[in-house]
Design a protein around this motif. Structure first.
Motif, PDB file in Angstrom:
ATOM      1  N   THR A 194       0.818  -1.215   0.000  1.00 22.11           N
ATOM      2  CA  THR A 194       0.000   0.000   0.000  1.00 22.11           C
ATOM      3  C   THR A 194       0.850   1.262   0.000  1.00 22.11           C
ATOM      4  OG1 THR A 194      -0.121   0.041   2.430  1.00 22.11           O
ATOM      5  CG2 THR A 194      -1.820  -1.213   1.240  1.00 22.11           C
ATOM      6  N   GLY A 195       2.099   1.131   0.420  1.00 21.37           N
ATOM      7  CA  GLY A 195       2.981   2.292   0.456  1.00 21.37           C
ATOM      8  C   GLY A 195       2.924   3.086   1.735  1.00 21.37           C
ATOM      9  N   ILE A 196       2.112   2.661   2.700  1.00 27.51           N
ATOM     10  CA  ILE A 196       2.036   3.346   3.991  1.00 27.51           C
ATOM     11  C   ILE A 196       2.446   2.370   5.087  1.00 27.51           C
ATOM     12  CG2 ILE A 196       0.234   4.916   3.218  1.00 27.51           C
ATOM     13  CD1 ILE A 196      -1.790   3.173   4.667  1.00 27.51           C
ATOM     14  N   PRO A 197       3.018   2.842   6.193  1.00 32.88           N
ATOM     15  CA  PRO A 197       3.422   1.941   7.264  1.00 32.88           C
ATOM     16  C   PRO A 197       2.245   1.131   7.816  1.00 32.88           C
ATOM     17  CG  PRO A 197       4.406   4.107   7.565  1.00 32.88           C
ATOM     18  CD  PRO A 197       3.408   4.235   6.454  1.00 32.88           C
ATOM     19  N   PHE A 198       2.460  -0.143   7.967  1.00 37.33           N
ATOM     20  CA  PHE A 198       1.463  -1.086   8.486  1.00 37.33           C
ATOM     21  C   PHE A 198       0.206  -1.136   7.602  1.00 37.33           C
ATOM     22  CE2 PHE A 198       3.886   0.249  12.247  1.00 37.33           C
ATOM     23  CZ  PHE A 198       4.277  -0.995  12.755  1.00 37.33           C
ATOM     24  N   GLY A 199       0.341  -0.707   6.339  1.00 44.00           N
ATOM     25  CA  GLY A 199      -0.816  -0.734   5.447  1.00 44.00           C
ATOM     26  C   GLY A 199      -1.319  -2.151   5.195  1.00 44.00           C
ATOM     27  N   GLY A 200      -0.412  -3.100   5.008  1.00 46.40           N
ATOM     28  CA  GLY A 200      -0.814  -4.488   4.797  1.00 46.40           C
ATOM     29  C   GLY A 200      -1.510  -5.078   6.007  1.00 46.40           C
ATOM     30  N   LEU A 201      -1.039  -4.718   7.198  1.00 50.06           N
ATOM     31  CA  LEU A 201      -1.670  -5.200   8.428  1.00 50.06           C
ATOM     32  C   LEU A 201      -3.096  -4.680   8.550  1.00 50.06           C
ATOM     33  CD1 LEU A 201      -1.464  -6.613  11.206  1.00 50.06           C
ATOM     34  CD2 LEU A 201      -0.542  -4.456  12.108  1.00 50.06           C
TER      35      LEU A 201
ATOM     36  N   ALA B 264       5.787  -3.256   9.383  1.00 47.75           N
ATOM     37  CA  ALA B 264       5.626  -1.843   9.029  1.00 47.75           C
ATOM     38  C   ALA B 264       6.036  -1.595   7.583  1.00 47.75           C
ATOM     39  CB  ALA B 264       6.434  -0.963   9.973  1.00 47.75           C
ATOM     40  N   ALA B 265       7.070  -2.296   7.121  1.00 51.81           N
ATOM     41  CA  ALA B 265       7.540  -2.141   5.738  1.00 51.81           C
ATOM     42  C   ALA B 265       6.794  -3.062   4.774  1.00 51.81           C
ATOM     43  CB  ALA B 265       9.035  -2.426   5.660  1.00 51.81           C
ATOM     44  N   GLU B 266       5.776  -3.777   5.272  1.00 55.67           N
ATOM     45  CA  GLU B 266       4.996  -4.699   4.450  1.00 55.67           C
ATOM     46  C   GLU B 266       5.902  -5.719   3.766  1.00 55.67           C
ATOM     47  OE1 GLU B 266       1.207  -2.541   2.766  1.00 55.67           O
ATOM     48  OE2 GLU B 266       2.990  -1.341   2.298  1.00 55.67           O
ATOM     49  N   GLY B 267       6.802  -6.296   4.567  1.00 57.32           N
ATOM     50  CA  GLY B 267       7.800  -7.207   4.019  1.00 57.32           C
ATOM     51  C   GLY B 267       7.249  -8.516   3.503  1.00 57.32           C
ATOM     52  N   SER B 268       6.013  -8.843   3.852  1.00 54.98           N
ATOM     53  CA  SER B 268       5.447 -10.099   3.376  1.00 54.98           C
ATOM     54  C   SER B 268       5.236 -10.124   1.868  1.00 54.98           C
ATOM     55  CB  SER B 268       4.111 -10.377   4.082  1.00 54.98           C
ATOM     56  OG  SER B 268       4.307 -10.640   5.457  1.00 54.98           O
ATOM     57  N   PHE B 269       5.368  -8.965   1.205  1.00 52.39           N
ATOM     58  CA  PHE B 269       5.197  -8.938  -0.251  1.00 52.39           C
ATOM     59  C   PHE B 269       6.263  -9.787  -0.940  1.00 52.39           C
ATOM     60  CE2 PHE B 269       8.647  -5.960  -0.086  1.00 52.39           C
ATOM     61  CZ  PHE B 269       9.238  -6.009  -1.345  1.00 52.39           C
ATOM     62  N   LEU B 270       7.356 -10.068  -0.242  1.00 50.72           N
ATOM     63  CA  LEU B 270       8.414 -10.907  -0.819  1.00 50.72           C
ATOM     64  C   LEU B 270       7.919 -12.310  -1.126  1.00 50.72           C
ATOM     65  CD1 LEU B 270      11.353  -9.818   1.524  1.00 50.72           C
ATOM     66  CD2 LEU B 270      11.000  -9.124  -0.861  1.00 50.72           C
TER      67      LEU B 270
ATOM     68  N   ARG C 113     -10.236 -23.246  -2.784  1.00 47.20           N
ATOM     69  CA  ARG C 113     -11.556 -22.606  -2.719  1.00 47.20           C
ATOM     70  C   ARG C 113     -11.836 -21.943  -1.374  1.00 47.20           C
ATOM     71  NH1 ARG C 113     -15.025 -24.712  -6.619  1.00 47.20           N
ATOM     72  NH2 ARG C 113     -16.421 -23.042  -5.950  1.00 47.20           N
ATOM     73  N   LEU C 114     -10.818 -21.369  -0.736  1.00 46.62           N
ATOM     74  CA  LEU C 114     -11.042 -20.601   0.485  1.00 46.62           C
ATOM     75  C   LEU C 114     -11.644 -19.252   0.114  1.00 46.62           C
ATOM     76  CD1 LEU C 114      -7.806 -21.329   2.555  1.00 46.62           C
ATOM     77  CD2 LEU C 114      -9.997 -22.491   2.625  1.00 46.62           C
ATOM     78  N   ALA C 115     -12.699 -18.862   0.806  1.00 50.08           N
ATOM     79  CA  ALA C 115     -13.476 -17.695   0.397  1.00 50.08           C
ATOM     80  C   ALA C 115     -13.321 -16.484   1.315  1.00 50.08           C
ATOM     81  CB  ALA C 115     -14.959 -18.069   0.317  1.00 50.08           C
ATOM     82  N   LYS C 116     -12.747 -16.653   2.493  1.00 52.87           N
ATOM     83  CA  LYS C 116     -12.732 -15.560   3.460  1.00 52.87           C
ATOM     84  C   LYS C 116     -11.422 -14.785   3.490  1.00 52.87           C
ATOM     85  CE  LYS C 116     -16.152 -17.662   6.535  1.00 52.87           C
ATOM     86  NZ  LYS C 116     -16.475 -18.075   7.912  1.00 52.87           N
ATOM     87  N   GLY C 117     -10.497 -15.127   2.623  1.00 58.06           N
ATOM     88  CA  GLY C 117      -9.259 -14.367   2.569  1.00 58.06           C
ATOM     89  C   GLY C 117      -8.210 -14.856   3.534  1.00 58.06           C
ATOM     90  N   SER C 118      -7.073 -14.184   3.511  1.00 60.33           N
ATOM     91  CA  SER C 118      -5.936 -14.560   4.342  1.00 60.33           C
ATOM     92  C   SER C 118      -5.404 -13.331   5.062  1.00 60.33           C
ATOM     93  CB  SER C 118      -4.847 -15.197   3.475  1.00 60.33           C
ATOM     94  OG  SER C 118      -4.452 -14.300   2.455  1.00 60.33           O
ATOM     95  N   GLY C 119      -4.327 -13.523   5.816  1.00 59.15           N
ATOM     96  CA  GLY C 119      -3.747 -12.406   6.560  1.00 59.15           C
ATOM     97  C   GLY C 119      -2.264 -12.602   6.785  1.00 59.15           C
ATOM     98  N   PHE C 120      -1.470 -12.443   5.741  1.00 62.42           N
ATOM     99  CA  PHE C 120      -0.038 -12.718   5.815  1.00 62.42           C
ATOM    100  C   PHE C 120       0.656 -11.829   6.850  1.00 62.42           C
ATOM    101  CE2 PHE C 120      -1.219 -14.452   1.737  1.00 62.42           C
ATOM    102  CZ  PHE C 120      -0.403 -15.568   1.601  1.00 62.42           C
ATOM    103  N   HIS C 121       0.388 -10.525   6.809  1.00 63.86           N
ATOM    104  CA  HIS C 121       1.064  -9.600   7.730  1.00 63.86           C
ATOM    105  C   HIS C 121       0.595  -9.809   9.166  1.00 63.86           C
ATOM    106  CE1 HIS C 121       0.809  -7.794   3.693  1.00 63.86           C
ATOM    107  NE2 HIS C 121       2.010  -7.324   3.926  1.00 63.86           N
TER     108      HIS C 121
ATOM    109  N   ASP D  88      -0.791 -12.523  10.552  1.00 64.23           N
ATOM    110  CA  ASP D  88      -0.364 -13.815  11.084  1.00 64.23           C
ATOM    111  C   ASP D  88       1.112 -13.811  11.443  1.00 64.23           C
ATOM    112  OD1 ASP D  88      -2.923 -14.644  10.682  1.00 64.23           O
ATOM    113  OD2 ASP D  88      -2.518 -15.744   8.831  1.00 64.23           O
ATOM    114  N   LEU D  89       1.933 -13.206  10.606  1.00 68.21           N
ATOM    115  CA  LEU D  89       3.369 -13.115  10.908  1.00 68.21           C
ATOM    116  C   LEU D  89       3.597 -12.327  12.184  1.00 68.21           C
ATOM    117  CD1 LEU D  89       6.291 -13.670   9.960  1.00 68.21           C
ATOM    118  CD2 LEU D  89       6.200 -11.473   8.766  1.00 68.21           C
ATOM    119  N   LEU D  90       2.877 -11.213  12.340  1.00 65.75           N
ATOM    120  CA  LEU D  90       3.024 -10.397  13.548  1.00 65.75           C
ATOM    121  C   LEU D  90       2.621 -11.193  14.788  1.00 65.75           C
ATOM    122  CD1 LEU D  90       3.601  -7.596  14.790  1.00 65.75           C
ATOM    123  CD2 LEU D  90       1.187  -7.060  14.432  1.00 65.75           C
ATOM    124  N   LEU D  91       1.518 -11.932  14.702  1.00 64.03           N
ATOM    125  CA  LEU D  91       1.060 -12.706  15.852  1.00 64.03           C
ATOM    126  C   LEU D  91       2.028 -13.816  16.218  1.00 64.03           C
ATOM    127  CD1 LEU D  91      -2.766 -13.059  15.111  1.00 64.03           C
ATOM    128  CD2 LEU D  91      -1.721 -11.822  17.004  1.00 64.03           C
ATOM    129  N   ILE D  92       2.457 -14.590  15.232  1.00 62.80           N
ATOM    130  CA  ILE D  92       3.332 -15.740  15.509  1.00 62.80           C
ATOM    131  C   ILE D  92       4.650 -15.294  16.112  1.00 62.80           C
ATOM    132  CG2 ILE D  92       4.641 -17.602  14.419  1.00 62.80           C
ATOM    133  CD1 ILE D  92       2.373 -17.954  12.447  1.00 62.80           C
TER     134      ILE D  92
END
Length: 468
Positions: free
Chosen positions: A50-57, A181-187, A383-391, A393-397
């Motif tokens: 998104t280009g903003i800090p914590f935008g992916g989260l 914050a840098a949305e590093g999960s895009f890698l 066929r998962l319909a509710k989406g995911s949360g890469f940023h 989930d990484l923060l939580l784990i």
């Protein structure tokens, strides 16, 4: 040519033209729908920056949390109950196995008790807060290798091992906040499907290898002999059992029937589960009965083989050593709270900052396994319909893992095999299919309750066995 023939002659090309126009209109409509679907996918891409800090989260939270109520309602299905029973065994067995290995590698500093409690506590919190609650978190082989290496390093340099883990945990939380914050999960988007399949295959291969290696060990400890007992062989007289085979169980002598029964139980569990799973697509009984038997095939096979093992009382088989109570593995060596400045001796100040290096290694291990697992689980064909949360989930784990060393608990990550198995167990297949056609995925019961119930059951295992 009559008037009728002329009308028919003129009508044919008109109909063909209309058909072509309709076909082109349908193609245009399909193209527009595909373009709209692609546009929606791009807009909802969880790995787009998104280009903003914590935008992916923030995107993960907005995408997943509005469906929280449906995550609680969708558990009302018999397939969810079957998944809880099955994944409970799938989560408990590695916790005890890795816990025993961890106790050996760290000389009792951490063991089965700590790993079971960490799996239970972190599993409940993660299932309640995660962006993708279908993930099952647990311990893994790479983390075990790191724990062994870091323990040897601390022993060689006379540092307190558990205190060093506390500072690694502090650095882990700093690293993950910067990364999110840098949305590093895009890698992760640069990881190809081939890499995902190879990674999943290698993890599955490790589990398959461990199964057969364990069976090999049983045959080695309890070999098949031409004469039994070995002291009855003509002309040899008495033979010391310890010279024939080294038995892992000090109180149990060498018993050839142990190896045979262990192999029968292992193969029996697999084949019963396999054929019960296939039974749901057979022509026997009613459709609902077949689906129930198929959904509960793996728990049924486990319970049957456990009952058979329990009924055969004259043959020894190795059992899992389940701890009793919630005490630490070595009460004389440590307590439940690890002081950051050192328990028995002061922790070096320079090592507090140098812990950033091993923390980076731990973060890479958790990042790779957790993100690749989330990527595999979120594949379109599932066929998962509710989406995911890469940023999210990484923060939580990583954050929960960073707090674990304060209590002497191990780090955890998203377990690939257990997570994929969890999704498969909650997948509802199509009922009616044409002859020779494979059943297709109809839906997946996406919810938070099954993972939470598995974590609760794992935590109560010690209580069921008895409290100290």
């Amino acid at each position: 040519m009559t008037a009728v023939e002329t009308a028919v002659y003129q009508k044919v090309p008109t109909d063909e033209a209309e058909a072509q126009m309709l076909a082109s209109a349908d193609l245009d409509g399909m193209k527009k729908e595909n373009e709209e679907e692609r546009r929606e996918e791009v807009e909802d891409d969880p790995l787009k920056r998104t280009g903003i800090p914590f935008g992916g989260l923030l995107k993960d939270i907005k995408r997943r949390y509005p469906q929280y109520l449906s995550d609680l309602r969708d558990v009302l299905h018999t397939q969810c109950l079957a998944a809880v029973v099955f994944i409970y065994f799938a989560a408990l067995s590695p916790a005890i196995t890795f816990g025993g290995l961890l106790g050996e590698k760290t000389k009792g500093m951490m063991g089965v008790s700590e790993l079971i409690i960490a799996t239970s506590a972190l599993g409940v919190l993660f299932s309640l807060l995660a962006g993708q609650p279908m993930l099952i978190i647990g311990f893994s082989g790479p983390l075990l290798v790191f724990e062994e290496a870091f323990y040897k390093f601390c022993q060689d340099h006379e540092f307190e091992y558990l205190t060093g883990r506390v500072w690694i945990g502090f650095w882990l939380m700093i690293i993950v906040f910067v990364m999110v914050a840098a949305e590093g999960s895009f890698l992760v988007r640069y990881i190809s499907p081939f890499t995902q399949e190879i990674f999943a295959f290698l993890i599955s291969l490790i589990f398959i290898y461990e199964t057969f290696y364990k069976l090999f060990k049983v045959f080695y400890d309890h070999p098949l002999l031409k004469y039994y007992p070995p002291d009855t062989e003509p002309g040899l007289g008495y033979i010391n059992l310890s010279e024939v085979a080294k038995t892992t169980e000090s109180s149990v002598g060498m018993q050839p029937n142990t190896a045979l029964l262990s192999m029968v139980l292992m193969l029996g569990t697999f084949f019963i589960a396999f054929f019960l799973r296939k039974f749901r697509n057979s022509r026997f009984l009613g459709g609902k009965a077949r689906r129930i038997i198929g959904d509960f095939g793996i728990p049924i096979s486990i319970l049957l083989t456990v009952f058979i093992d329990y009924a055969i009382t004259d043959t020894y088989t190795q059992k899992l050593n389940v701890p009793t109570g919630f005490s630490v593995t070595s009460p004389l060596k440590r307590g439940w709270f690890i002081h950051p400045l050192g328990d028995k001796q002061p922790f070096p100040i320079w090592m507090m900052f140098a812990s950033a290096i091993p923390a980076l290694l731990v973060f890479i291990l958790i990042f790779m396994e957790s993100q690749i697992t989330a990527l595999i689980v979120s594949k379109k064909e599932r066929r998962l319909a509710k989406g995911s949360g890469f940023h999210l989930d990484l923060l939580l784990i990583v954050t929960l893992g960073g707090l674990c060393p304060l209590f002497g608990l191990p780090w955890l990550t998203a377990a690939t095999v257990r997570s994929v198995t969890h999704v498969n167990a909650l997948t509802v297949m199509s009922k009616a299919t044409a002859p020779g056609e494979k059943p297709k995925i109809r839906e997946v019961k996406e919810q938070r309750v099954t993972a939470m119930m598995v974590a609760v059951l794992v935590g109560t295992t010690a209580v069921v066995a008895g409290v100290n």
